[in-house]
Write a protein that holds these residues in place. Structure first.
Motif, mmCIF file in Angstrom:
data_model
loop_
_atom_site.group_PDB
_atom_site.id
_atom_site.type_symbol
_atom_site.label_atom_id
_atom_site.label_comp_id
_atom_site.label_asym_id
_atom_site.label_seq_id
_atom_site.Cartn_x
_atom_site.Cartn_y
_atom_site.Cartn_z
ATOM 1 N N GLY A 14 0.818 -1.215 0.000
ATOM 2 C CA GLY A 14 0.000 0.000 0.000
ATOM 3 C C GLY A 14 0.844 1.252 0.000
ATOM 4 O O GLY A 14 0.524 2.237 -0.679
ATOM 5 N N LEU A 15 1.934 1.231 0.762
ATOM 6 C CA LEU A 15 2.830 2.382 0.805
ATOM 7 C C LEU A 15 3.488 2.612 -0.550
ATOM 8 O O LEU A 15 3.546 3.744 -1.041
ATOM 9 N N VAL A 16 3.956 1.540 -1.170
ATOM 10 C CA VAL A 16 4.587 1.669 -2.493
ATOM 11 C C VAL A 16 3.576 2.168 -3.513
ATOM 12 O O VAL A 16 3.881 3.031 -4.341
ATOM 13 N N ALA A 17 2.354 1.660 -3.464
ATOM 14 C CA ALA A 17 1.320 2.096 -4.396
ATOM 15 C C ALA A 17 0.972 3.568 -4.194
ATOM 16 O O ALA A 17 0.789 4.312 -5.163
ATOM 17 N N LEU A 19 2.975 5.897 -2.933
ATOM 18 C CA LEU A 19 4.102 6.700 -3.409
ATOM 19 C C LEU A 19 4.112 6.792 -4.929
ATOM 20 O O LEU A 19 4.402 7.857 -5.492
ATOM 21 N N ALA A 20 3.786 5.700 -5.604
ATOM 22 C CA ALA A 20 3.718 5.722 -7.063
ATOM 23 C C ALA A 20 2.604 6.649 -7.533
ATOM 24 O O ALA A 20 2.762 7.389 -8.513
ATOM 25 N N ALA A 21 1.476 6.641 -6.835
ATOM 26 C CA ALA A 21 0.363 7.513 -7.212
ATOM 27 C C ALA A 21 0.722 8.982 -7.016
ATOM 28 O O ALA A 21 0.419 9.825 -7.863
ATOM 29 N N VAL A 22 1.373 9.309 -5.916
ATOM 30 C CA VAL A 22 1.777 10.687 -5.657
ATOM 31 C C VAL A 22 2.803 11.138 -6.691
ATOM 32 O O VAL A 22 2.724 12.261 -7.207
ATOM 33 N N ALA A 23 3.754 10.273 -7.026
ATOM 34 C CA ALA A 23 4.749 10.627 -8.040
ATOM 35 C C ALA A 23 4.083 10.868 -9.390
ATOM 36 O O ALA A 23 4.434 11.824 -10.096
ATOM 37 N N ALA A 24 3.096 10.062 -9.745
ATOM 38 C CA ALA A 24 2.392 10.258 -11.013
ATOM 39 C C ALA A 24 1.622 11.568 -11.013
ATOM 40 O O ALA A 24 1.605 12.293 -12.015
#
Length: 54
Positions: A14-17, A19-24
């Motif tokens: 969930g944390l990795v997902a 972070l990926a969403a925020v980066a996108a």
């Protein structure tokens, strides 16, 4: 049958997902219109014209 995952694995995914969403979202927010290439003399600015009263 699927094995149950440990809570730490779920939180890590969930944390990795997230972070990926925020980066996108940050990358998408920084994308703007492409800058024009060429002479700047092509761009004409005009001053507002006052309308004469009748």
């Amino acid at each position: 049958m699927l094995d149950r995952t440990r809570p730490t694995e779920r939180y890590a995914r969930g944390l990795v997902a997230s972070l990926a969403a925020v980066a996108a979202l940050v990358l998408a927010a920084n994308v703007g219109p492409a800058k024009t290439v060429g002479h700047e003399s092509d761009q004409v600015t005009t001053a507002p014209v006052e309308v004469a009263e009748r």
